[in-house]
Design a protein around this motif. Structure first.
Motif, PDB file in Angstrom:
ATOM      1  N   ILE A 373     -54.719   0.963  46.562  1.00  0.00           N
ATOM      2  CA  ILE A 373     -53.843   1.873  46.260  1.00  0.00           C
ATOM      3  C   ILE A 373     -54.303   2.963  47.151  1.00  0.00           C
ATOM      4  CG2 ILE A 373     -54.522   4.080  45.176  1.00  0.00           C
ATOM      5  CD1 ILE A 373     -56.247   2.352  42.607  1.00  0.00           C
ATOM      6  N   ASN A 374     -53.278   4.079  47.780  1.00  0.00           N
ATOM      7  CA  ASN A 374     -53.595   4.766  48.700  1.00  0.00           C
ATOM      8  C   ASN A 374     -52.925   6.181  48.459  1.00  0.00           C
ATOM      9  OD1 ASN A 374     -52.816   2.440  51.233  1.00  0.00           O
ATOM     10  ND2 ASN A 374     -50.822   2.350  49.856  1.00  0.00           N
ATOM     11  N   ILE A 375     -53.992   7.084  49.023  1.00  0.00           N
ATOM     12  CA  ILE A 375     -54.252   8.299  48.406  1.00  0.00           C
ATOM     13  C   ILE A 375     -53.591   9.168  49.248  1.00  0.00           C
ATOM     14  CG2 ILE A 375     -55.225   9.804  47.249  1.00  0.00           C
ATOM     15  CD1 ILE A 375     -56.450   7.313  46.107  1.00  0.00           C
ATOM     16  N   GLN A 376     -52.197  10.142  48.890  1.00  0.00           N
ATOM     17  CA  GLN A 376     -52.383  10.873  50.901  1.00  0.00           C
ATOM     18  C   GLN A 376     -53.050  12.150  49.379  1.00  0.00           C
ATOM     19  OE1 GLN A 376     -50.573  10.813  53.358  1.00  0.00           O
ATOM     20  NE2 GLN A 376     -51.042   9.288  52.859  1.00  0.00           N
ATOM     21  N   PHE A 377     -53.240  13.546  49.767  1.00  0.00           N
ATOM     22  CA  PHE A 377     -53.889  14.619  50.095  1.00  0.00           C
ATOM     23  C   PHE A 377     -54.063  16.122  50.643  1.00  0.00           C
ATOM     24  CE2 PHE A 377     -57.042  11.848  50.299  1.00  0.00           C
ATOM     25  CZ  PHE A 377     -58.457  12.854  51.134  1.00  0.00           C
ATOM     26  N   LYS A 378     -54.098  17.440  50.732  1.00  0.00           N
ATOM     27  CA  LYS A 378     -53.942  17.976  51.258  1.00  0.00           C
ATOM     28  C   LYS A 378     -56.005  19.511  50.153  1.00  0.00           C
ATOM     29  CE  LYS A 378     -50.022  17.919  53.631  1.00  0.00           C
ATOM     30  NZ  LYS A 378     -48.248  19.742  53.974  1.00  0.00           N
ATOM     31  N   ILE A 379     -56.554  19.396  51.882  1.00  0.00           N
ATOM     32  CA  ILE A 379     -57.399  20.595  50.949  1.00  0.00           C
ATOM     33  C   ILE A 379     -57.358  21.624  51.965  1.00  0.00           C
ATOM     34  CG2 ILE A 379     -59.501  21.061  50.999  1.00  0.00           C
ATOM     35  CD1 ILE A 379     -60.603  17.370  50.212  1.00  0.00           C
ATOM     36  N   GLN A 380     -57.219  22.585  51.709  1.00  0.00           N
ATOM     37  CA  GLN A 380     -57.175  23.316  52.173  1.00  0.00           C
ATOM     38  C   GLN A 380     -58.188  24.846  52.564  1.00  0.00           C
ATOM     39  OE1 GLN A 380     -53.897  24.693  54.142  1.00  0.00           O
ATOM     40  NE2 GLN A 380     -52.509  23.249  52.216  1.00  0.00           N
ATOM     41  N   GLN A 381     -58.358  25.527  53.718  1.00  0.00           N
ATOM     42  CA  GLN A 381     -59.431  26.160  53.903  1.00  0.00           C
ATOM     43  C   GLN A 381     -60.559  25.516  54.155  1.00  0.00           C
ATOM     44  OE1 GLN A 381     -59.402  29.574  55.584  1.00  0.00           O
ATOM     45  NE2 GLN A 381     -57.113  29.139  55.305  1.00  0.00           N
ATOM     46  N   MET A 382     -61.220  23.746  54.670  1.00  0.00           N
ATOM     47  CA  MET A 382     -61.443  23.606  54.707  1.00  0.00           C
ATOM     48  C   MET A 382     -61.906  22.349  55.905  1.00  0.00           C
ATOM     49  SD  MET A 382     -63.920  21.129  51.939  1.00  0.00           S
ATOM     50  CE  MET A 382     -63.187  19.720  52.070  1.00  0.00           C
ATOM     51  N   ALA A 383     -62.933  21.590  56.708  1.00  0.00           N
ATOM     52  CA  ALA A 383     -61.800  21.358  58.084  1.00  0.00           C
ATOM     53  C   ALA A 383     -63.443  20.176  57.519  1.00  0.00           C
ATOM     54  CB  ALA A 383     -62.737  20.994  59.080  1.00  0.00           C
ATOM     55  N   ILE A 384     -62.787  18.554  57.236  1.00  0.00           N
ATOM     56  CA  ILE A 384     -64.154  17.845  56.712  1.00  0.00           C
ATOM     57  C   ILE A 384     -65.111  17.469  56.577  1.00  0.00           C
ATOM     58  CG2 ILE A 384     -62.538  15.212  56.779  1.00  0.00           C
ATOM     59  CD1 ILE A 384     -63.831  16.021  53.742  1.00  0.00           C
TER      60      ILE A 384
END
Length: 418
Positions: A373-384
């Motif tokens: 399973i391949n997943i694309q996502f974005k999280i704003q205002q956070m550096a992981i």
């Protein structure tokens, strides 16, 4: 160094070529086409291809291959970096770097390539200098050039070309003085069947948009600079100051530029921001399989996971899928067997799930392995990685600029094995 440059589209057609020394025949690209046929994916073409008399060094950007022809030994990364700079320059000039944009502005493209390389060696690659040498195309300028027969080439030498700060033009003036910095991190990870991390790393960049009057001197400090590994800087950064104090000190170029790129590879520092609960089963002798998938956020410090897109390459024996998404929409291509689920934003109170059955071909044996399973996502205002900018200071000018820092985390190659 670089003898020729060929631009090849997704169909395998050479739509533009430029030669700096002697003309190299197009037939040299046959070695590239052979390597392209052997590659399973477009991005898997080897970046360096040796031939009897040349080396072919290529990058793939915006579905266009930029192939440089070299006749002698050179550091491949030097050429690759230059090719990326060519693409970034086209994007800066034309808004997009597509085959259509390059063909529409073919005169400007040749003028740019002539200035960026001199006799095969990089000369002017900074956007500020190039824009003084060759004016960016506008509708009015194109019309005037067509009528008068003039070109976009400037009549004067760029002011920054002869200074010790060649990346910044002199006499810059703005009504609103502002400096914005975007910290963008891309996480690549492989998660095994039990949810354990097999490999994880972060590729990060800090992109800047600086519009400041005069000749400002900036310093940027971080809360935790020791996180950064394998750092690559823009030429404006004073490297000795970074080595001694871990502070970025620089006179910025005018406009948009990439201040630095970095790498975080130690797995204990890489937090995995999403988890997947999966149950994908095929029973021996049955014409049906079970598909059950649930997504949830993890270690996101309360930030929302957005623009989530899940894709999975199902086995060849699958005829169709009858699935029920709790949110978003899914598509299944019966020809390529690609399942795509556009989730959107994950709500932690009601986790998105995709459940149902898959129908197999009659008499087909049980697939040898489960799909990944391949997943694309974005999280704003956070550096992981946890990277945080501490402060930004300006010296050499008396006005107070407006400053802004933005963080974003997105998925690179993020794969979950089932």
């Amino acid at each position: 160094m670089i003898h020729s440059l060929f631009l090849i589209n997704a169909s395998g057609d050479i739509f533009l070529e430029k030669h700096w020394k002697s003309v190299v025949s197009r037939s040299v690209c046959d070695y590239f086409f052979e390597a392209q046929e052997r590659a399973t994916e477009p991005e898997n073409v080897p970046p360096v291809i040796p031939t009897p008399h040349h080396y072919l060094i290529s990058v793939l950007r915006h579905r266009i291959y930029f192939v440089a022809v070299i006749q002698s030994e050179v550091p491949p990364l030097f050429v690759i970096e230059f090719l990326h700079r060519v693409v970034d320059t086209f994007q800066d000039y034309f808004g997009v770097c597509t085959e259509a944009a390059i063909k529409d502005n073919v005169v400007v493209v040749y003028e740019l390539l002539e200035e960026m390389l001199d006799n095969g060696f990089p000369l002017a690659t900074e956007s500020n200098i190039l824009k003084e040498l060759i004016k960016p195309p506008t509708i009015l300028r194109t019309m005037v050039n067509t009528i008068t027969g003039s070109t976009n080439v400037g009549e004067q030498l760029p002011t920054g070309q002869l200074s010790v700060v060649p990346w910044r033009r002199t006499g810059v003036k703005y009504t609103n003085n502002e400096a914005y910095f975007d910290v963008v991190e891309e996480i690549d990870a492989i998660i095994d069947k039990s949810g354990s991390t097999i490999t994880a790393e972060i590729q990060g960049v800090i992109d800047a948009c600086v519009k400041l009057t005069g000749m400002p001197d900036l310093t940027l400090s971080f809360m935790n600079p020791r996180l950064l590994d394998d750092v690559s800087f823009h030429p404006c950064v004073r490297f000795k100051r970074w080595e001694a104090e871990r502070i970025l000190s620089f006179i910025p170029p005018d406009g948009n530029f990439r201040l630095l790129s970095y790498h975080v590879s130690s797995q204990n520092l890489v937090a995995i921001p999403v988890y997947v609960k999966h149950n994908i089963t095929f029973r021996e002798g049955s014409s049906q399989g079970r598909f059950d998938l649930t997504l949830g956020p993890k270690q996101t410090m309360g930030k929302a996971v957005e623009s989530v897109l899940v894709s999975s390459q199902l086995p060849r024996g699958v005829l169709n899928a009858s699935l029920n998404p709790s949110q978003g929409t899914y598509t299944f291509d019966p020809v390529t067997k690609l399942l795509s689920w556009d989730v959107g934003k994950i709500n932690p109170q009601k986790l998105p799930s995709l459940k149902g059955t898959m129908n197999l071909q009659a008499g087909a044996s049980k697939p040898d392995e489960n799909p990944s399973i391949n997943i694309q996502f974005k999280i704003q205002q956070m550096a992981i990685s946890g990277l945080k900018v501490n402060r930004l200071d300006m010296y050499g000018e008396k006005y107070k600029p407006f400053k802004g820092i933005k963080y974003m985390t997105k998925a690179g190659k993020f794969q979950v094995r089932t």
